[in-house]
Design a protein around this motif. Structure first.
Motif, PDB file in Angstrom:
ATOM      1  N   ALA A 193       0.833  -1.203   0.000  1.00  0.00           N
ATOM      2  CA  ALA A 193       0.000   0.000   0.000  1.00  0.00           C
ATOM      3  C   ALA A 193       0.871   1.257   0.000  1.00  0.00           C
ATOM      4  N   ARG A 194       0.415   2.275  -0.734  1.00  0.00           N
ATOM      5  CA  ARG A 194       1.159   3.536  -0.816  1.00  0.00           C
ATOM      6  C   ARG A 194       0.681   4.542   0.227  1.00  0.00           C
ATOM      7  N   ARG A 195      -0.610   4.485   0.545  1.00  0.00           N
ATOM      8  CA  ARG A 195      -1.178   5.402   1.536  1.00  0.00           C
ATOM      9  C   ARG A 195      -2.247   4.641   2.308  1.00  0.00           C
ATOM     10  N   SER A 221      -2.696   4.919  17.150  1.00  0.00           N
ATOM     11  CA  SER A 221      -1.546   5.823  17.220  1.00  0.00           C
ATOM     12  C   SER A 221      -0.243   5.064  17.002  1.00  0.00           C
ATOM     13  N   ARG A 222      -0.195   3.845  17.534  1.00  0.00           N
ATOM     14  CA  ARG A 222       1.010   3.035  17.373  1.00  0.00           C
ATOM     15  C   ARG A 222       1.143   2.496  15.947  1.00  0.00           C
ATOM     16  N   VAL A 223       0.011   2.142  15.331  1.00  0.00           N
ATOM     17  CA  VAL A 223       0.036   1.693  13.943  1.00  0.00           C
ATOM     18  C   VAL A 223       0.549   2.815  13.042  1.00  0.00           C
ATOM     19  N   ALA A 224      -0.007   4.019  13.203  1.00  0.00           N
ATOM     20  CA  ALA A 224       0.414   5.143  12.371  1.00  0.00           C
ATOM     21  C   ALA A 224       1.901   5.423  12.528  1.00  0.00           C
ATOM     22  N   ALA A 225       2.389   5.404  13.752  1.00  0.00           N
ATOM     23  CA  ALA A 225       3.806   5.684  13.998  1.00  0.00           C
ATOM     24  C   ALA A 225       4.697   4.647  13.333  1.00  0.00           C
ATOM     25  N   ARG A 226       4.295   3.367  13.404  1.00  0.00           N
ATOM     26  CA  ARG A 226       5.100   2.311  12.785  1.00  0.00           C
ATOM     27  C   ARG A 226       5.074   2.413  11.259  1.00  0.00           C
ATOM     28  N   LEU A 227       3.938   2.775  10.695  1.00  0.00           N
ATOM     29  CA  LEU A 227       3.868   2.938   9.244  1.00  0.00           C
ATOM     30  C   LEU A 227       4.787   4.064   8.788  1.00  0.00           C
ATOM     31  N   VAL A 228       4.735   5.187   9.475  1.00  0.00           N
ATOM     32  CA  VAL A 228       5.592   6.319   9.116  1.00  0.00           C
ATOM     33  C   VAL A 228       7.061   5.924   9.234  1.00  0.00           C
ATOM     34  N   ALA A 229       7.414   5.193  10.296  1.00  0.00           N
ATOM     35  CA  ALA A 229       8.800   4.750  10.478  1.00  0.00           C
ATOM     36  C   ALA A 229       9.250   3.835   9.348  1.00  0.00           C
ATOM     37  N   ALA A 230       8.276   3.138   8.738  1.00  0.00           N
ATOM     38  CA  ALA A 230       8.587   2.238   7.625  1.00  0.00           C
ATOM     39  C   ALA A 230       8.561   2.956   6.284  1.00  0.00           C
ATOM     40  N   GLY A 231       8.339   4.269   6.316  1.00  0.00           N
ATOM     41  CA  GLY A 231       8.348   5.045   5.084  1.00  0.00           C
ATOM     42  C   GLY A 231       7.045   5.017   4.317  1.00  0.00           C
ATOM     43  N   ILE A 232       5.943   4.667   4.981  1.00  0.00           N
ATOM     44  CA  ILE A 232       4.634   4.586   4.337  1.00  0.00           C
ATOM     45  C   ILE A 232       3.781   5.760   4.805  1.00  0.00           C
ATOM     46  N   GLU A 233       3.098   6.406   3.892  1.00  0.00           N
ATOM     47  CA  GLU A 233       2.241   7.532   4.255  1.00  0.00           C
ATOM     48  C   GLU A 233       1.033   7.032   5.034  1.00  0.00           C
ATOM     49  N   ALA A 234       0.875   7.529   6.234  1.00  0.00           N
ATOM     50  CA  ALA A 234      -0.238   7.137   7.097  1.00  0.00           C
ATOM     51  C   ALA A 234      -1.068   8.363   7.418  1.00  0.00           C
ATOM     52  N   ALA A 236      -0.098  -3.411  23.441  1.00  0.00           N
ATOM     53  CA  ALA A 236      -0.643  -2.713  22.285  1.00  0.00           C
ATOM     54  C   ALA A 236       0.396  -2.542  21.185  1.00  0.00           C
ATOM     55  N   GLY A 237       1.654  -2.468  21.566  1.00  0.00           N
ATOM     56  CA  GLY A 237       2.708  -2.370  20.564  1.00  0.00           C
ATOM     57  C   GLY A 237       2.790  -3.623  19.707  1.00  0.00           C
ATOM     58  N   ASP A 238       2.535  -4.776  20.301  1.00  0.00           N
ATOM     59  CA  ASP A 238       2.535  -6.018  19.536  1.00  0.00           C
ATOM     60  C   ASP A 238       1.328  -6.093  18.603  1.00  0.00           C
ATOM     61  N   ILE A 239       0.190  -5.565  19.050  1.00  0.00           N
ATOM     62  CA  ILE A 239      -0.979  -5.508  18.162  1.00  0.00           C
ATOM     63  C   ILE A 239      -0.676  -4.607  16.970  1.00  0.00           C
ATOM     64  N   ALA A 240      -0.056  -3.461  17.238  1.00  0.00           N
ATOM     65  CA  ALA A 240       0.286  -2.533  16.160  1.00  0.00           C
ATOM     66  C   ALA A 240       1.265  -3.167  15.178  1.00  0.00           C
ATOM     67  N   ALA A 241       2.244  -3.897  15.689  1.00  0.00           N
ATOM     68  CA  ALA A 241       3.207  -4.557  14.811  1.00  0.00           C
ATOM     69  C   ALA A 241       2.509  -5.579  13.918  1.00  0.00           C
ATOM     70  N   ALA A 242       1.564  -6.320  14.498  1.00  0.00           N
ATOM     71  CA  ALA A 242       0.804  -7.297  13.705  1.00  0.00           C
ATOM     72  C   ALA A 242      -0.053  -6.592  12.662  1.00  0.00           C
TER      73      ALA A 242
END
Length: 276
Positions: free
Chosen positions: A2-4, A16-29, A161-167
């Motif tokens: 996905a691009r965005r 909030s944790r999902v968005a942060a991890r996506l941004v860290a991976a270089g994906i627009e969230a 919750a961090g593990d849920i976000a990672a999944a």
């Protein structure tokens, strides 16, 4: 990939944790929220179809159901249809371990996604460890040194919750459609008494587990401002825990992310500041 991605419930425990991890991976969230205040925020309200424009330009979406009602499919289905019409292809729904496909609340949404979309995944985590630090348990911990439940001696595979976000990020960015549901737990099943003992040892002061009858728990949650129907649902889930419905662990987090999930001891060490 996905691009965005639109992350609904983007200010919450997992969003909030999902968005942060996506941004860290270089994906627009983009963060879907009722109260946007940042450039990456988009106004989003499940009950307001005019906010479906938040999905524009997105390939995928992380779905967090509204917490002020229990008729989730009725309010979410029109918005999901709008998302599909606007080009969203992949949907990752946050559900719960005790909500089976076709069951109440997110269980109905689970079935709808499986029957109406070609690329979906449903994450069914057990109870969040962060409920003890960020939710109602966190408040009673700080004010009374106590946690309240109707779980008896039932055990739960509490998950960070961090593990849920990672999944969730793994599901959102997988090379192909998962088209399945995953029950997510931490590494061990603990009773609320066990959790209280771990928090007591970490804090260096007693933490009590106060056992309530389901009706008393419903009244307590409603008095804290929770809608009565939602409070009743949570109390029934506590009853299910007392009957061993959550007494299990899975390897889903490790299979999805390649990482061993966080232990309750580690969570407690990280959360100490929230209790002081």
């Amino acid at each position: 990939m996905a691009r965005r991605i639109l992350v609904t419930g983007g200010k919450g425990k997992t969003g909030s944790r999902v968005a942060a991890r996506l941004v860290a991976a270089g994906i627009e969230a983009l963060t879907g929220t009722r109260n946007p205040d940042l450039p990456s925020d988009r106004r989003f309200d499940w009950a307001d179809l005019t906010s479906a424009s938040a999905f524009d330009g997105c390939d995928a979406a992380y779905l967090v159901a509204p917490t002020d009602r229990t008729d989730h499919l009725a309010v979410m289905q029109p918005m999901l249809a709008e998302a599909m019409a606007r080009g969203v292809k992949r949907f990752v729904l946050l559900s719960a371990s005790l909500l089976a496909p076709g069951g109440p609340m997110m269980g109905e949404v689970h079935t709808w996604l499986a029957e109406n979309t070609a690329d979906w995944a449903v994450l069914r985590p057990s109870w969040f460890m962060q409920n003890f630090s960020e939710g109602a348990h966190g408040m009673s911990m700080r004010q009374e040194g106590a946690i309240y439940s109707a779980t008896g001696t039932g055990r739960v595979g509490f998950i960070d919750a961090g593990d849920i976000a990672a999944a969730a990020v793994a599901a959102l960015t997988a090379p192909g459609a998962l088209n399945t549901d995953c029950v997510l737990t931490g590494p061990e099943a603990l009773s609320y008494d066990d959790a209280a003992a771990i928090m007591s040892a970490t804090l260096g002061r007693p933490v009590r587990h106060v056992l309530l009858e389901p009706a008393a728990l419903t009244a307590r949650l409603a008095a804290q401002g929770m809608p009565h129907a939602y409070a009743e649902t949570l109390s029934r889930l506590d009853e299910a825990i007392s009957a061993a419905a959550e007494d299990r662990t899975t390897d889903s987090v490790e299979r999805l992310t390649g990482q061993v999930p966080v232990s309750f001891e580690t969570f407690a060490e990280r959360a100490v500041g929230a209790w002081r």
